[in-house]
Design a protein around this motif. Structure first.
Motif, PDB file in Angstrom:
ATOM      1  N   LEU A   8       6.979 -83.317 -21.014  1.00  0.00           N
ATOM      2  CA  LEU A   8       8.694 -82.117 -21.111  1.00  0.00           C
ATOM      3  C   LEU A   8       9.732 -82.224 -19.484  1.00  0.00           C
ATOM      4  O   LEU A   8      10.536 -82.058 -20.044  1.00  0.00           O
ATOM      5  CB  LEU A   8       7.829 -81.326 -22.025  1.00  0.00           C
ATOM      6  CG  LEU A   8       8.307 -81.655 -23.575  1.00  0.00           C
ATOM      7  CD1 LEU A   8       7.370 -80.415 -24.514  1.00  0.00           C
ATOM      8  CD2 LEU A   8       9.004 -82.324 -24.441  1.00  0.00           C
ATOM      9  N   VAL A 246      14.548 -77.118 -32.185  1.00  0.00           N
ATOM     10  CA  VAL A 246      13.562 -77.262 -30.991  1.00  0.00           C
ATOM     11  C   VAL A 246      12.318 -75.765 -31.601  1.00  0.00           C
ATOM     12  O   VAL A 246      11.071 -77.030 -30.963  1.00  0.00           O
ATOM     13  CB  VAL A 246      13.945 -76.342 -30.162  1.00  0.00           C
ATOM     14  CG1 VAL A 246      15.261 -77.669 -28.856  1.00  0.00           C
ATOM     15  CG2 VAL A 246      14.578 -75.055 -29.624  1.00  0.00           C
ATOM     16  N   VAL A 249      10.550 -78.568 -33.696  1.00  0.00           N
ATOM     17  CA  VAL A 249      10.108 -79.846 -33.013  1.00  0.00           C
ATOM     18  C   VAL A 249       8.968 -80.355 -32.008  1.00  0.00           C
ATOM     19  O   VAL A 249       7.746 -80.210 -31.803  1.00  0.00           O
ATOM     20  CB  VAL A 249      11.474 -80.466 -32.645  1.00  0.00           C
ATOM     21  CG1 VAL A 249      11.009 -81.665 -31.214  1.00  0.00           C
ATOM     22  CG2 VAL A 249      12.380 -81.705 -33.023  1.00  0.00           C
ATOM     23  N   SER A 250       8.650 -78.435 -31.311  1.00  0.00           N
ATOM     24  CA  SER A 250       7.650 -78.145 -31.122  1.00  0.00           C
ATOM     25  C   SER A 250       6.494 -78.024 -31.535  1.00  0.00           C
ATOM     26  O   SER A 250       5.895 -78.277 -30.532  1.00  0.00           O
ATOM     27  CB  SER A 250       8.358 -76.550 -30.979  1.00  0.00           C
ATOM     28  OG  SER A 250       7.123 -76.241 -29.533  1.00  0.00           O
ATOM     29  N   PHE A 253       5.339 -81.380 -31.672  1.00  0.00           N
ATOM     30  CA  PHE A 253       5.360 -82.015 -30.446  1.00  0.00           C
ATOM     31  C   PHE A 253       3.525 -81.513 -30.074  1.00  0.00           C
ATOM     32  O   PHE A 253       2.992 -82.634 -29.531  1.00  0.00           O
ATOM     33  CB  PHE A 253       6.184 -81.864 -29.897  1.00  0.00           C
ATOM     34  CG  PHE A 253       5.793 -82.784 -28.832  1.00  0.00           C
ATOM     35  CD1 PHE A 253       6.234 -84.267 -28.781  1.00  0.00           C
ATOM     36  CD2 PHE A 253       4.861 -82.230 -27.575  1.00  0.00           C
ATOM     37  CE1 PHE A 253       5.235 -85.390 -27.154  1.00  0.00           C
ATOM     38  CE2 PHE A 253       5.668 -83.165 -26.209  1.00  0.00           C
ATOM     39  CZ  PHE A 253       4.711 -84.176 -26.731  1.00  0.00           C
ATOM     40  N   LEU A 269      12.238 -77.972 -24.402  1.00  0.00           N
ATOM     41  CA  LEU A 269      12.900 -78.987 -25.411  1.00  0.00           C
ATOM     42  C   LEU A 269      14.462 -78.611 -25.756  1.00  0.00           C
ATOM     43  O   LEU A 269      15.266 -79.432 -26.363  1.00  0.00           O
ATOM     44  CB  LEU A 269      12.591 -79.573 -26.939  1.00  0.00           C
ATOM     45  CG  LEU A 269      10.828 -79.758 -26.891  1.00  0.00           C
ATOM     46  CD1 LEU A 269      10.109 -79.503 -28.532  1.00  0.00           C
ATOM     47  CD2 LEU A 269      10.845 -81.019 -27.431  1.00  0.00           C
ATOM     48  N   SER A 270      14.304 -76.943 -25.436  1.00  0.00           N
ATOM     49  CA  SER A 270      15.770 -76.485 -25.949  1.00  0.00           C
ATOM     50  C   SER A 270      16.619 -77.442 -24.600  1.00  0.00           C
ATOM     51  O   SER A 270      17.906 -77.124 -25.315  1.00  0.00           O
ATOM     52  CB  SER A 270      15.638 -75.090 -25.601  1.00  0.00           C
ATOM     53  OG  SER A 270      16.908 -74.741 -26.197  1.00  0.00           O
ATOM     54  N   ALA A 273      17.632 -80.790 -24.993  1.00  0.00           N
ATOM     55  CA  ALA A 273      18.356 -81.022 -26.141  1.00  0.00           C
ATOM     56  C   ALA A 273      19.977 -80.878 -25.358  1.00  0.00           C
ATOM     57  O   ALA A 273      21.278 -81.151 -25.500  1.00  0.00           O
ATOM     58  CB  ALA A 273      18.912 -79.851 -27.382  1.00  0.00           C
TER      59      ALA A 273
END
Length: 314
Positions: A8, A246, A249-250, A253, A269-270, A273
């Protein structure tokens, strides 16, 4: 877990480099400071929203709630509308962005602290009672904002409308430094209680049986969440669905219960995005839409997916 975080981090870094250097045209002295300021604002905002949402969902034991349910976004809009209604757009300009930011963060933090103090004055209050009251206050603040919006001059309303959507284009450098200092202070405070989150995620009864002072820790975590959301909202404006998107999704993932991995994953992730979304806004849509619209569209679709998934599994 570390490999996933490194993966990431590489994507986030690659997007940041593309954002910084794409179509610069050799004007590095002009382009780099301005784009660097935007990237820093996205890192602070994305980090604060992801951090606070994972903590908030853990203490409420609900993965489709976000801190905006406490009414802080609506309080921010009420304050901005009130200032324009009373002093006009000229008064807001004279006040300056720094004072406006400090007043907005201070008001939202004060509201949260007073709210929690009054609510938890009596023992045995349920956290869902707090969320219900937050929802009611949010609706009240929204209604008051709408009432003032229909009374002000249409030209003045344009100023209020700009505040409704998150924007990274006009963030001042001073605000970024103030936000970094505030976030660092909150993170240091949070570090004392971070070890309890993995246990609190098991539920209130299990946490109490395992020796956690549940009410005390939850109250302090709620204050941390409120301050982080206040910083992000006062810095760029409200972004409703980013935290929900996020954080979930976290979870999928990272596939772990350990919160230091989940929080770091959600923050990365944020950032992905926001930087990816801003690239789309600037290079693909050429500013014909806003980042909030893209985030809310993706977040709304993902929210429906989560609801359908939950209904199938139940």
């Amino acid at each position: 877990m570390k490999k996933k975080l490194i993966f990431l981090s590489i994507i986030a870094l690659a997007l940041i480099l593309v954002f910084m250097f794409i179509q610069a045209g050799g004007n590095w002295d002009y382009v780099l400071p301005r784009r660097g300021k935007k990237v820093l604002a996205m890192i602070i905002t994305g980090g604060a929203i992801a951090f606070s949402t994972v903590v908030f969902q853990t203490i409420t034991n609900n993965r489709i709630l976000t801190p905006s349910i406490m009414g802080l976004d609506s309080l921010y809009m009420l304050f901005q509308t009130f200032m324009v209604y009373i002093f006009g757009s000229a008064g807001l300009t004279m006040m300056g962005k720094n004072i406006n930011f400090i007043l907005s963060v201070g008001l939202m933090a004060l509201f949260s602290v007073v709210f929690y103090k009054l609510l938890f004055k009596r023992e045995g209050q349920n956290i869902y009672f707090l969320l219900l009251l937050g929802l009611i206050f949010g609706t009240l603040f929204q209604s008051l904002s709408t009432f003032m919006e229909v009374l002000i001059d249409p030209n003045e309303f344009q100023i209020v409308q700009d505040k409704m959507f998150a924007s990274f284009n006009n963030v001042s450098t001073e605000l970024l430094w103030i936000s970094i200092i505030l976030m660092a202070a909150v993170t240091v405070y949070f570090a004392r209680y971070a070890k309890y989150l993995d246990v609190i995620a098991l539920g209130k009864d299990q946490a109490v049986n395992l020796g956690v002072d549940y009410d005390r820790v939850v109250k302090r975590m709620l204050v941390v969440v409120a301050i982080l959301i206040s910083i992000a909202t006062a810095l760029v404006g409200p972004i409703t669905f980013l935290g929900l998107l996020v954080a979930n999704v976290s979870y999928q993932f990272m596939r772990t219960f350990r919160h230091h991995f989940l929080i770091l994953g959600a923050m990365l992730l944020s950032i992905i995005a926001l930087v990816g979304g801003q690239l789309l806004v600037e290079r693909v849509f050429t500013f014909s839409t806003t980042l909030s619209v893209i985030i809310n569209l993706a977040g709304g679709v993902y929210f429906i997916y989560l609801l359908l998934k939950e209904s199938k599994s139940s």
